[in-house]
Design an enzyme around this catalytic site. Structure first.
Site, PDB file in Angstrom:
ATOM      1  CG  ASN A  15       4.061   3.911   7.705  1.00 49.58           C
ATOM      2  OD1 ASN A  15       3.385   4.057   8.710  1.00 49.58           O
ATOM      3  ND2 ASN A  15       3.815   4.537   6.565  1.00 49.58           N
ATOM      4  CB  ILE A  92      -0.424  -6.212  -7.329  1.00 53.88           C
ATOM      5  CG1 ILE A  92      -1.169  -4.917  -7.615  1.00 53.88           C
ATOM      6  CG2 ILE A  92      -1.364  -7.372  -7.057  1.00 53.88           C
ATOM      7  CD1 ILE A  92      -2.279  -4.584  -6.686  1.00 53.88           C
ATOM      8  CG  HIS A 109      -5.309   1.738   2.246  1.00 58.66           C
ATOM      9  ND1 HIS A 109      -4.722   1.693   0.992  1.00 58.66           N
ATOM     10  CD2 HIS A 109      -6.455   2.448   2.098  1.00 58.66           C
ATOM     11  CE1 HIS A 109      -5.492   2.342   0.136  1.00 58.66           C
ATOM     12  NE2 HIS A 109      -6.542   2.813   0.777  1.00 58.66           N
TER      13      HIS A 109
HETATM   14  C1  GRF Z   1       1.847   5.291   3.446  1.00 63.00           C
HETATM   15  O1  GRF Z   1       0.997   6.397   3.354  1.00 63.00           O
HETATM   16  C2  GRF Z   1       1.054   4.012   3.433  1.00 63.00           C
HETATM   17  O2  GRF Z   1      -0.217   4.136   3.989  1.00 63.00           O
HETATM   18  C3  GRF Z   1       0.927   3.706   1.976  1.00 63.00           C
HETATM   19  O3  GRF Z   1       2.153   4.126   1.424  1.00 63.00           O
HETATM   20  C4  GRF Z   1       2.719   5.156   2.214  1.00 63.00           C
HETATM   21  C5  GRF Z   1       4.119   4.758   2.546  1.00 63.00           C
HETATM   22  O4  GRF Z   1       4.856   5.761   3.174  1.00 63.00           O
HETATM   23  N1  GRF Z   1       0.599   2.313   1.786  1.00 63.00           N
HETATM   24  P1  GRF Z   1       6.300   5.439   3.749  1.00 63.00           P
HETATM   25  O5  GRF Z   1       7.126   4.803   2.645  1.00 63.00           O
HETATM   26  O6  GRF Z   1       6.132   4.510   4.930  1.00 63.00           O
HETATM   27  O7  GRF Z   1       6.863   6.761   4.167  1.00 63.00           O
END
Ligand code: GRF
Length: 206
Positions: A15, A92, A109
């Protein structure tokens, strides 16, 4: 003045990569810094490759979580971030950190909240047998994945699939939805409804 974004990660950072590829250095938005809860996270390399400053804030390096959170908050404030994005940050954060960045802290999420909050959301959804899943970008409050929804996108799951396959479908949506949310917030197109602060209005360009 650029709109400065701090991104918090713990692992892969796909991401983060989407933000670096599609948001960073465009329309006055900058990924200013990236912090990881874990040394050796792949996302740290991705940030470094893009020339973005990084740091590690592991709980083990501090007396307790509150001390880690405070150091992390100071680091982000020193870098004058306008928005903090949790992009796969797997720990957290305590109440003081969340209150400090209230209204400028978002998370991505991998479920349609309020269904399946917390860890292993995709597995939870598959075990439940849902026929629709999706992704939520939300403001972070002191609950677990309970903050006001900024954007959501759903996809159909017409029959049970392998977790890896659903993960891939989820990631594809995340990599569009999170940049879209960051661009909208940076452009001032995201507003909370004063009569019901849970309701977030996002004005998308035509
Ligand atoms: C994603 O699926 C996000 O929704 C969740 O953790 C994952 C992170 O993936 N909170 P990345 O590290 O961005 O590849």
């Amino acid at each position: 003045m650029a709109f400065r974004v701090g991104v918090l990660i713990s692992g892969e950072g796909s991401n983060l990569q989407a933000l670096l590829d599609t948001v960073h250095g465009r329309d006055g938005v900058e990924i200013a810094c990236v912090a990881s809860s874990r040394a050796g996270a792949r996302g740290l390399e991705r940030a470094a490759d893009a020339g973005v400053e990084t740091a590690v804030f592991a709980k083990a390096g501090h007396t307790d979580r509150d001390a880690r959170d405070a150091a992390l908050g100071n680091w982000l404030d020193d870098r004058r971030v306008d928005l903090v994005v949790l992009a796969g940050f797997m720990e957290i954060l305590g109440g003081p950190f969340i209150r400090r960045f209230e209204g400028r802290l978002i998370n991505v999420h991998p479920s349609l909240l309020p269904a399946f909050p917390g860890v292993r959301a995709i597995e939870q959804a598959l075990d439940y047998g849902v026929k629709v899943s999706g992704v939520t970008v939300h403001f972070v409050d002191e609950g677990v994945d309970t903050g006001p929804v900024v954007l959501q996108e759903a996809f159909a799951l017409p029959y049970a699939r392998a977790v890896e396959e659903v993960e891939a479908m989820t990631h594809e949506i995340e990599h569009r939805l999170l940049p879209r949310a960051v661009r909208a917030i940076a452009a001032g197109r995201v507003r909370r409804d004063p009569s019901n602060p849970r309701v977030v209005r996002v004005d998308e360009p035509a």
